[in-house]
Design a protein around this motif. Sequence first.
Motif: not given
Length: 558
Positions: A298-304, A336-339
Amino acid sequence: MEMDQLVALCKRRGFLFQSSEIYGGLQGFWDYGPMGVELKRNVREAWWRDMVTAHNELQPPPGAPSPYEMVGLDCAIIMHPQVWKCSGHYDLFHDLMVDCRESKRRYRYDQIQGRWVEAKGQTIFVTGEAQGPEAIADLQHKALRFFNLRSKEADELQWHGPVASLTTLESAPMPAPGEGKAAAAGGPGKVYDFSRVLGPDAKTLGTLTAPREFNLMFKTIVGALGGEEDAAFLRPETAQGIFVNFKNVLDSTRVRVPFGVAQLGKSFRNEITPRNFTFRSREFEQMEIEFFCHPGQSRAWYQYWRDRRYRWYTDLGLAGQRLRLRDHTPEELSHYSCGTADIEYAFPFLAAGDFGELEGVAHRGDFDLRSHMEGKLVRQGDALVVEQDAQGKPKYRGSGKDLSYFDDLTKDRYLPHVIEPSAGADRATLAFLCEAYCEDEQPDESGKPTKRVFLRLHPRLAPIKAAVFPLVKKDGMPEVAKEIYAALKPHFNAFYDEKGAVGRRYRRQDEVGTPFCITVDGQTLSDGTVTIRDRDTLRQWRVKKEDCPAEIRGRLGI
Ligand code: ATP
């Protein structure tokens, strides 16, 4: 550019009208006119096309961790009331408002700005709602009036500190003996001493009430019986329709995680103080994607998605310094959000250095799917747990449906994580208009330099792609121009105009952002060529009349 100039252009040329204007208007509601409707449709269509239909699921786009699929939904505006209880909107979707006992007006607490000022031995906190460059002048005007001073006596006002939000005046209470712990945890509540505050529209001090919560959801009644148990809400966001249909999408298509679901449609928020043109409206349109992925990725998708969405705006012309991508600080993140990152634009109605949100891109973890399975969640330490009522039962029950995803290749069952790029079609349209507004000086028909207003809209967004003019209304020119117009129409929105001086016809098209004007003149009748004029450079060149559709389509890239 001053905002007033753009507002006037929008009215003059049919981009935006105040809703129900003939009855005095209704605050927070706007109607798009003949030009505005085309512009906003183009914004929405560009988004849908770029995010959904033109997305190639067989190849990873630049920056994406893997290929992914995209599908769409179009959900009802009114949903089961339990949706909003489990999502948290019923309890938590509110703003704080402040009432003025004297003027009877209501304000959004965080939008009242003020400054300490001293005169005639008295110090007060003078407040107003003006933003940007007008704020200082507005506060001075109010302070002069309160102290009964004339403009030329402004030197008698002694200002202390900068302009600050009214919220800066609140304080935690002095803890009573033994109450220290509760106060530190926000226990007995905050103290609001507004006795020396002059309300934005008040003549006397201390007329503002302590802030109160105001839920932003519009309530409505479903069915003929009309009791409180039939109360429902107009959706304040389109996102929840996607979460509650997660299983339906999985079961009716062959999508596999990672995939995204897009939805575009109206949302409603009963904003306390709608303002800044369409920026804060009570009815507006959202363009939202819920992207479901494996928690480990999910972190990589968030960046994308953060970068992909930013690029969408720059590709469509918001390329200057007025656009920025801002990561939220840990304090700003939802529970709830981590970024989260906001894509923001420096709208002209804001103070220098201030930006307004165009889109939020949020990493939401599994918060939403879990809420709709288990019930409304609250944070306890590091974990999210189902909120309980006084009897220890779930405060708002979830659907009880299993919303987990089974990966038949890895045999892994899990609750996908969600990345949410959530944009507003009206705010995007407004930003494109602000960025496009240009003025220059060009000679008029008699050669005298005159001001020209033009909208340098991206060709994909321009309401009209090409206008066709006969130079004069005789000698067979209208007939040729009408033929060209008919040849353009099947491909894109074109406009035919034979009325008035040709210079004036050009100016009208410049003001609505038409990229190309085609003119049939005397030479057309002898050699079959026409002139094409470029809106931004004013360069003119000739092409064969039958080549017009291909020439314009080539230049528009469509
Ligand atoms: P703001 O803080 O400005 O009220 P928000 O953070 O509440 O916005 P979101 O809930 O993240 O906004 O909604 C997503 C998008 O929907 C926003 O980025 C914006 O483009 C649009 N939007 C939200 N509220 C409004 C409104 N009242 N009028 C017009 N567009 C809006």
